[in-house]
Design a protein around this motif. Structure first.
Motif, PDB file in Angstrom:
ATOM      1  N   UNK A 164      15.625  24.241 -26.691  1.00 30.39           N
ATOM      2  CA  UNK A 164      15.917  23.553 -26.017  1.00 30.39           C
ATOM      3  C   UNK A 164      16.086  23.227 -23.975  1.00 30.39           C
ATOM      4  N   UNK A 165      15.976  22.429 -23.653  1.00 29.32           N
ATOM      5  CA  UNK A 165      15.863  21.895 -22.174  1.00 29.32           C
ATOM      6  C   UNK A 165      17.081  21.228 -21.898  1.00 29.32           C
ATOM      7  N   UNK A 166      17.293  21.253 -20.082  1.00 29.89           N
ATOM      8  CA  UNK A 166      18.007  20.736 -19.281  1.00 29.89           C
ATOM      9  C   UNK A 166      16.831  19.695 -18.516  1.00 29.89           C
ATOM     10  N   UNK A 167      17.502  18.396 -18.163  1.00 22.93           N
ATOM     11  CA  UNK A 167      17.371  17.956 -16.734  1.00 22.93           C
ATOM     12  C   UNK A 167      18.091  17.915 -16.178  1.00 22.93           C
ATOM     13  N   UNK A 168      16.855  18.918 -14.854  1.00 26.97           N
ATOM     14  CA  UNK A 168      17.653  19.659 -13.908  1.00 26.97           C
ATOM     15  C   UNK A 168      18.224  18.168 -12.835  1.00 26.97           C
ATOM     16  N   UNK A 169      19.067  18.200 -11.823  1.00 26.16           N
ATOM     17  CA  UNK A 169      19.244  17.333 -10.635  1.00 26.16           C
ATOM     18  C   UNK A 169      19.404  18.059  -9.535  1.00 26.16           C
ATOM     19  N   UNK A 170      18.233  17.888  -9.046  1.00 28.45           N
ATOM     20  CA  UNK A 170      17.181  19.181  -8.298  1.00 28.45           C
ATOM     21  C   UNK A 170      17.503  17.893  -7.201  1.00 28.45           C
ATOM     22  N   UNK A 171      18.300  16.999  -6.641  1.00 33.82           N
ATOM     23  CA  UNK A 171      18.825  15.998  -5.325  1.00 33.82           C
ATOM     24  C   UNK A 171      19.956  15.513  -6.030  1.00 33.82           C
ATOM     25  N   UNK A 172      21.039  16.157  -4.516  1.00 37.89           N
ATOM     26  CA  UNK A 172      22.503  15.572  -4.953  1.00 37.89           C
ATOM     27  C   UNK A 172      21.897  13.856  -5.203  1.00 37.89           C
ATOM     28  N   UNK A 173      23.263  13.887  -6.598  1.00 46.44           N
ATOM     29  CA  UNK A 173      24.336  12.598  -6.783  1.00 46.44           C
ATOM     30  C   UNK A 173      25.264  12.680  -6.448  1.00 46.44           C
ATOM     31  N   UNK A 174      25.468  11.402  -6.386  1.00 45.90           N
ATOM     32  CA  UNK A 174      27.159  11.116  -6.334  1.00 45.90           C
ATOM     33  C   UNK A 174      27.885  10.595  -7.566  1.00 45.90           C
ATOM     34  N   UNK A 175      29.523  11.174  -7.685  1.00 50.41           N
ATOM     35  CA  UNK A 175      29.951  11.047  -8.834  1.00 50.41           C
ATOM     36  C   UNK A 175      30.525   9.962  -8.948  1.00 50.41           C
TER      37      UNK A 175
END
Length: 383
Positions: A164-175
């Motif tokens: 299992x792995x994860x799609x990391x969020x590598x730049x700020x992304x707005x909620x």
């Protein structure tokens, strides 16, 4: 390890910062320069030498900027300048430094990959980060594991049949979505949410908006999200109890497995668990022992809590503790809130906690506070 309080330097500071998973701290002096101390094995102090630093040391690379705030994750740090710009350093294998890649270590303070409105507040979970812009938008990055980034996903995928792995969020992304959920699971979006404050636990966040409503998301274990259930929440969900009480929330503070909220009339609520065993609060419950106290500042740790209120310090935390409660050698832990007698009568505008340590700012303009401060032992560090 110390079980009592000690002075660490004669310099004056505006702000002290650590985090419930952090073994390091950032201090901001009166000239708005950042100084760091504690562990530095991932350059989380922004200092080139990866040894631990026992005394506050000026962070290079930020000398020409006015640093107004900071936040500490498990092994990474965010710095906020007076222009609304954010710099990050430390461990970045989950993208928690927000620089647009997951280079394992960011060795010196580096500007994050963000071009939006100026940032007014920064926060760190263990391996994720949250920033708040001047327009009331939250942006998150790092590890999405329990939905803690608020983007309606836990980011999981299978690299192979078994890995299992994860799609990391590598730049700020707005909620972009805030919701209300009924008892039967019906979801209603909430429009025009303008966030004014937030706090991060290891894997969860609680935020409050301009209408003093509270939202929580991320890891739901032990009731730390306050929704009377233990489900993880993938997007910010309204905490019904505060909405239905007609009492707005004025401040929030998250520990590793619990959350605290202070409402409009100063009542402190705890949800989740700040012990290692026993009952957890599945929804926000008032802390009766603190009724009537005027709370100034709260520090949250792994399981311990330290509160500055009415010219004294109140601390509690179940054993084992490591001196962070300041109660002395004879009583190292306390399962109920207890006054720290050594600091009684002192004006304490701010307190913060790391994983198992506490930093306190004392107002030495106040005469009694100065007298007590000068009687504290000095914490000596050999150069």
């Amino acid at each position: 390890m110390r079980d009592d309080s000690a002075r660490i330097s004669s310099m004056m500071y505006r702000l002290v910062v650590s985090g419930c998973a952090a073994a390091h701290s950032i201090l901001i002096n009166m000239d708005r320069k950042a100084l760091a101390l504690g562990r530095n094995q991932f350059n989380q102090l922004g200092l080139p030498d990866t040894k631990s630093f026992e005394k506050p040391t000026l962070v290079p690379g930020l000398e020409n900027m006015n640093v107004i705030s900071a936040a500490c994750g498990r092994n990474h740090t965010l710095f906020l300048t007076d222009t609304g710009t954010v710099y990050a350093c430390g461990e970045n294998k989950c993208g928690q430094c927000g620089i647009g890649s997951n280079t394992p270590v960011v060795a010196k303070p580096t500007r994050i990959n963000y071009q939006g409105p100026p940032i007014v507040k920064v926060g760190c979970g263990a391996e994720f980060s949250v920033i708040l812009d001047i327009k009331g938008n939250l942006h998150t990055f790092g590890l999405p594991e329990y939905g803690q980034l608020g983007h309606n996903t836990d980011g999981k995928y299978f690299q192979t049949n078994t890995k299992m792995s994860f799609h990391f969020e590598m730049s700020p992304k707005r909620i972009v979505l805030y919701i209300e959920k009924s008892k039967d699971g019906h979801v209603t979006p909430i429009d025009n949410v303008q966030i004014v404050d937030f706090s991060c636990g290891n894997n969860h966040t609680v935020a409050i908006d301009a209408q003093k409503r509270a939202y929580s998301w991320g890891f739901g274990g032990l009731g730390r999200l306050g929704h009377a259930e233990q489900k993880d929440e993938m997007v910010p969900r309204l905490i019904k109890l505060f909405d239905s009480q007609n009492r707005g929330v004025r401040s929030v503070y998250c520990g590793s497995s619990y959350s605290l909220a202070v409402n409009d009339i100063g009542v402190l609520f705890l949800f989740g668990q700040n012990k290692r065993t026993g009952e957890a609060n599945m929804y926000p419950k008032p802390v009766q022992d603190l009724a009537g106290w005027n709370i100034t500042s709260i520090g949250t740790s792994y399981t311990s809590i330290v509160i500055s209120a009415d010219d004294t310090l109140i601390a509690w935390g179940a054993s084992p503790t490591f001196g962070e409660l300041g109660l002395g050698d004879l009583q190292k832990s306390s399962s109920t809130p207890k006054e720290v007698s050594r600091l009684e009568g002192m004006k304490i505008p701010q307190v913060t906690m790391g994983y198992s340590h506490t930093l306190i700012l004392a107002n030495t303009d106040h005469e009694l506070t100065r007298e007590k401060y000068e009687k504290q032992p000095e914490f000596d560090v050999d150069d």
